[in-house]
Scaffold this motif. Structure first.
Motif, PDB file in Angstrom:
ATOM      1  N   LEU A 138      -0.481  19.285 -18.354  1.00 51.79           N
ATOM      2  CA  LEU A 138      -0.653  19.851 -17.027  1.00 51.79           C
ATOM      3  C   LEU A 138       0.211  21.089 -16.865  1.00 51.79           C
ATOM      4  O   LEU A 138       1.293  21.185 -17.430  1.00 51.79           O
ATOM      5  CB  LEU A 138      -0.276  18.828 -15.955  1.00 51.79           C
ATOM      6  CG  LEU A 138      -1.119  17.555 -15.863  1.00 51.79           C
ATOM      7  CD1 LEU A 138      -0.608  16.668 -14.732  1.00 51.79           C
ATOM      8  CD2 LEU A 138      -2.584  17.875 -15.667  1.00 51.79           C
ATOM      9  N   SER A 139      -0.277  22.049 -16.061  1.00 50.43           N
ATOM     10  CA  SER A 139       0.491  23.264 -15.778  1.00 50.43           C
ATOM     11  C   SER A 139       0.163  23.735 -14.372  1.00 50.43           C
ATOM     12  O   SER A 139      -0.939  23.487 -13.852  1.00 50.43           O
ATOM     13  CB  SER A 139       0.154  24.360 -16.793  1.00 50.43           C
ATOM     14  OG  SER A 139      -1.228  24.684 -16.760  1.00 50.43           O
ATOM     15  N   LYS A 173       2.133  22.672  -7.911  1.00 49.00           N
ATOM     16  CA  LYS A 173       3.502  23.088  -8.217  1.00 49.00           C
ATOM     17  C   LYS A 173       4.274  21.936  -8.851  1.00 49.00           C
ATOM     18  O   LYS A 173       3.741  20.838  -9.035  1.00 49.00           O
ATOM     19  CB  LYS A 173       4.216  23.546  -6.947  1.00 49.00           C
ATOM     20  CG  LYS A 173       4.313  22.470  -5.866  1.00 49.00           C
ATOM     21  CD  LYS A 173       5.012  23.016  -4.628  1.00 49.00           C
ATOM     22  CE  LYS A 173       5.077  21.965  -3.519  1.00 49.00           C
ATOM     23  NZ  LYS A 173       5.781  22.476  -2.316  1.00 49.00           N
ATOM     24  N   LYS A 174       5.533  22.193  -9.175  1.00 48.43           N
ATOM     25  CA  LYS A 174       6.431  21.158  -9.658  1.00 48.43           C
ATOM     26  C   LYS A 174       7.541  20.974  -8.639  1.00 48.43           C
ATOM     27  O   LYS A 174       8.051  21.946  -8.076  1.00 48.43           O
ATOM     28  CB  LYS A 174       7.028  21.528 -11.020  1.00 48.43           C
ATOM     29  CG  LYS A 174       6.009  21.590 -12.151  1.00 48.43           C
ATOM     30  CD  LYS A 174       6.686  21.777 -13.508  1.00 48.43           C
ATOM     31  CE  LYS A 174       7.404  20.510 -13.949  1.00 48.43           C
ATOM     32  NZ  LYS A 174       7.963  20.628 -15.330  1.00 48.43           N
ATOM     33  N   ASP A 185      11.031  14.335 -11.581  1.00 43.73           N
ATOM     34  CA  ASP A 185      10.495  15.692 -11.581  1.00 43.73           C
ATOM     35  C   ASP A 185       8.983  15.586 -11.767  1.00 43.73           C
ATOM     36  O   ASP A 185       8.517  15.066 -12.787  1.00 43.73           O
ATOM     37  CB  ASP A 185      11.122  16.518 -12.705  1.00 43.73           C
ATOM     38  CG  ASP A 185      12.597  16.781 -12.458  1.00 43.73           C
ATOM     39  OD1 ASP A 185      12.954  17.069 -11.297  1.00 43.73           O
ATOM     40  OD2 ASP A 185      13.391  16.704 -13.416  1.00 43.73           O
ATOM     41  N   CYS A 186       8.227  16.076 -10.797  1.00 41.13           N
ATOM     42  CA  CYS A 186       6.791  15.811 -10.749  1.00 41.13           C
ATOM     43  C   CYS A 186       5.931  17.072 -10.725  1.00 41.13           C
ATOM     44  O   CYS A 186       6.372  18.139 -10.295  1.00 41.13           O
ATOM     45  CB  CYS A 186       6.451  15.002  -9.491  1.00 41.13           C
ATOM     46  SG  CYS A 186       7.244  13.393  -9.394  1.00 41.13           S
ATOM     47  N   PHE A 187       4.675  16.906 -11.157  1.00 42.85           N
ATOM     48  CA  PHE A 187       3.609  17.847 -10.861  1.00 42.85           C
ATOM     49  C   PHE A 187       2.945  17.372  -9.574  1.00 42.85           C
ATOM     50  O   PHE A 187       2.653  16.186  -9.428  1.00 42.85           O
ATOM     51  CB  PHE A 187       2.553  17.863 -11.979  1.00 42.85           C
ATOM     52  CG  PHE A 187       2.995  18.503 -13.252  1.00 42.85           C
ATOM     53  CD1 PHE A 187       2.970  19.886 -13.385  1.00 42.85           C
ATOM     54  CD2 PHE A 187       3.430  17.727 -14.312  1.00 42.85           C
ATOM     55  CE1 PHE A 187       3.369  20.480 -14.577  1.00 42.85           C
ATOM     56  CE2 PHE A 187       3.826  18.315 -15.504  1.00 42.85           C
ATOM     57  CZ  PHE A 187       3.808  19.703 -15.637  1.00 42.85           C
ATOM     58  N   LEU A 188       2.691  18.295  -8.648  1.00 41.01           N
ATOM     59  CA  LEU A 188       1.957  17.961  -7.433  1.00 41.01           C
ATOM     60  C   LEU A 188       0.490  18.339  -7.625  1.00 41.01           C
ATOM     61  O   LEU A 188       0.149  19.504  -7.811  1.00 41.01           O
ATOM     62  CB  LEU A 188       2.525  18.707  -6.227  1.00 41.01           C
ATOM     63  CG  LEU A 188       1.706  18.607  -4.932  1.00 41.01           C
ATOM     64  CD1 LEU A 188       1.562  17.151  -4.490  1.00 41.01           C
ATOM     65  CD2 LEU A 188       2.350  19.439  -3.825  1.00 41.01           C
ATOM     66  N   VAL A 189      -0.388  17.337  -7.608  1.00 43.39           N
ATOM     67  CA  VAL A 189      -1.825  17.549  -7.747  1.00 43.39           C
ATOM     68  C   VAL A 189      -2.481  17.300  -6.395  1.00 43.39           C
ATOM     69  O   VAL A 189      -2.261  16.259  -5.771  1.00 43.39           O
ATOM     70  CB  VAL A 189      -2.429  16.596  -8.806  1.00 43.39           C
ATOM     71  CG1 VAL A 189      -3.945  16.782  -8.887  1.00 43.39           C
ATOM     72  CG2 VAL A 189      -1.792  16.828 -10.163  1.00 43.39           C
ATOM     73  N   THR A 190      -3.276  18.253  -5.924  1.00 50.37           N
ATOM     74  CA  THR A 190      -3.982  18.098  -4.656  1.00 50.37           C
ATOM     75  C   THR A 190      -5.484  17.974  -4.902  1.00 50.37           C
ATOM     76  O   THR A 190      -6.001  18.476  -5.903  1.00 50.37           O
ATOM     77  CB  THR A 190      -3.724  19.287  -3.724  1.00 50.37           C
ATOM     78  OG1 THR A 190      -4.145  20.496  -4.356  1.00 50.37           O
ATOM     79  CG2 THR A 190      -2.249  19.379  -3.378  1.00 50.37           C
ATOM     80  N   TRP A 209       1.778  12.956  -6.723  1.00 50.01           N
ATOM     81  CA  TRP A 209       2.932  13.424  -7.478  1.00 50.01           C
ATOM     82  C   TRP A 209       2.974  12.680  -8.812  1.00 50.01           C
ATOM     83  O   TRP A 209       3.088  11.444  -8.858  1.00 50.01           O
ATOM     84  CB  TRP A 209       4.208  13.180  -6.692  1.00 50.01           C
ATOM     85  CG  TRP A 209       4.420  14.158  -5.578  1.00 50.01           C
ATOM     86  CD1 TRP A 209       5.128  15.331  -5.629  1.00 50.01           C
ATOM     87  CD2 TRP A 209       3.943  14.057  -4.226  1.00 50.01           C
ATOM     88  NE1 TRP A 209       5.111  15.962  -4.409  1.00 50.01           N
ATOM     89  CE2 TRP A 209       4.390  15.214  -3.525  1.00 50.01           C
ATOM     90  CE3 TRP A 209       3.160  13.110  -3.544  1.00 50.01           C
ATOM     91  CZ2 TRP A 209       4.102  15.424  -2.189  1.00 50.01           C
ATOM     92  CZ3 TRP A 209       2.856  13.327  -2.206  1.00 50.01           C
ATOM     93  CH2 TRP A 209       3.327  14.479  -1.542  1.00 50.01           C
ATOM     94  N   LEU A 210       2.884  13.427  -9.917  1.00 45.85           N
ATOM     95  CA  LEU A 210       2.842  12.850 -11.254  1.00 45.85           C
ATOM     96  C   LEU A 210       4.019  13.348 -12.077  1.00 45.85           C
ATOM     97  O   LEU A 210       4.307  14.547 -12.104  1.00 45.85           O
ATOM     98  CB  LEU A 210       1.546  13.257 -11.970  1.00 45.85           C
ATOM     99  CG  LEU A 210       0.231  12.984 -11.241  1.00 45.85           C
ATOM    100  CD1 LEU A 210      -0.913  13.658 -11.984  1.00 45.85           C
ATOM    101  CD2 LEU A 210       0.000  11.493 -11.128  1.00 45.85           C
ATOM    102  N   ALA A 211       4.691  12.442 -12.782  1.00 40.85           N
ATOM    103  CA  ALA A 211       5.824  12.793 -13.631  1.00 40.85           C
ATOM    104  C   ALA A 211       5.501  12.487 -15.086  1.00 40.85           C
ATOM    105  O   ALA A 211       4.947  11.432 -15.393  1.00 40.85           O
ATOM    106  CB  ALA A 211       7.074  12.031 -13.207  1.00 40.85           C
ATOM    107  N   GLU A 212       5.834  13.412 -15.977  1.00 42.14           N
ATOM    108  CA  GLU A 212       5.629  13.164 -17.404  1.00 42.14           C
ATOM    109  C   GLU A 212       6.450  11.960 -17.832  1.00 42.14           C
ATOM    110  O   GLU A 212       7.625  11.840 -17.508  1.00 42.14           O
ATOM    111  CB  GLU A 212       6.047  14.398 -18.223  1.00 42.14           C
ATOM    112  CG  GLU A 212       4.937  15.419 -18.355  1.00 42.14           C
ATOM    113  CD  GLU A 212       5.252  16.452 -19.416  1.00 42.14           C
ATOM    114  OE1 GLU A 212       5.887  16.111 -20.442  1.00 42.14           O
ATOM    115  OE2 GLU A 212       4.872  17.618 -19.211  1.00 42.14           O
ATOM    116  N   GLY A 213       5.790  11.082 -18.596  1.00 44.91           N
ATOM    117  CA  GLY A 213       6.474   9.876 -19.030  1.00 44.91           C
ATOM    118  C   GLY A 213       6.552   8.807 -17.960  1.00 44.91           C
ATOM    119  O   GLY A 213       7.048   7.710 -18.208  1.00 44.91           O
TER     120      GLY A 213
END
Length: 239
Positions: A138-139, A173-174, A185-190, A209-213
């Motif tokens: 994700l980016s 965003k993160k 520390d998350c990625f915010l996906v809408t 809100w998604l966090a790696e791992g």
């Protein structure tokens, strides 16, 4: 018959809301960053209403993991409890991880327990749609594929179609998020979710809100006017 169809409509919308908005689970494996792929993993999300009061919980357990060539398939057992701890429904669904992409089988999202109940009532049902997809990488600014689920019902000549569209899926965003399970520390996906059934349309804006791992640690749903309607947070994990 009208009373029965109203109950069906409520049950279908509740079910689809539960399984579609909790499509992002958590933990990490060599195959997936955002879904557990290990047998025996168990975790729980708690649902809250707009006032912050508990509405229920969703418990998951991974009951089976198999290899299919280069792909890994995991079976999730799911139990939805209301705020009083009453078992509303239980089901399972499958996810497939291959080539850095996770897909959820849309047909397996509809609870088998509810399917059996409706069949015994003389209800004919046809489920179509597209799989929900989430890439490992994700980016910020990334757009994700839309998803759709359509349930067509027929009871004694009376038809009811329920359609749920998930559109405008984007990594915004993160940011750092704190929930009961910790700080991440998350990625915010809408995304926009539109549900249509029996002449009624419900449009919601969702934040995930998604966090790696870790995966999904928090989810919020809003009306079109921006008013918060519900939230979901990770509250338990046992690996």
């Amino acid at each position: 018959m009208n009373t029965t169809l109203k109950k069906l409509k409520k049950g279908v919308l509740l079910t689809l809301a539960a399984v579609l908005t909790t499509a992002f689970a958590y933990s990490q494996s060599n195959c997936s960053k955002f879904y557990p792929i290990e047998e025996g993993t168990a975790f729980q999300y708690t649902n809250y209403n707009k006032k912050g009061k508990i509405e229920g919980t969703v418990d998951y357990t991974i009951s089976k993991v198999t290899a299919e060539g280069s792909a890994t398939n995991a079976t999730y057992d799911m139990k939805y409890l209301d705020k009083k701890g009453k078992d509303l429904f239980e089901t399972n669904f499958n996810i497939l991880c291959e080539n850095g992409m996770v897909r959820i089988d849309y047909k397996s999202l509809f609870p088998s327990q509810m399917m059996q109940q409706y069949t015994e009532m003389g209800l004919e049902m046809d489920i179509t749609g597209t799989d929900i997809e989430l890439p490992n990488d994700l980016s910020v600014g990334q757009e994700l594929p839309d998803a759709n689920l359509t349930v067509a019902m027929n009871m004694g000549g009376i038809k009811m179609n329920t359609v749920v569209d998930q559109t405008n899926r984007k990594v915004e965003k993160k940011e750092r998020v704190t929930v009961e399970a910790g700080t991440f520390d998350c990625f915010l996906v809408t995304e926009t979710s539109i549900s249509k059934t029996m002449g009624m349309t419900i449009e919601m804006e969702t934040k995930l809100w998604l966090a790696e791992g870790v995966g999904m640690v928090k989810q919020e749903s809003y009306k079109k006017n921006g008013a918060l309607t519900s939230r979901m947070e990770l509250t338990k994990f046992d690996k």
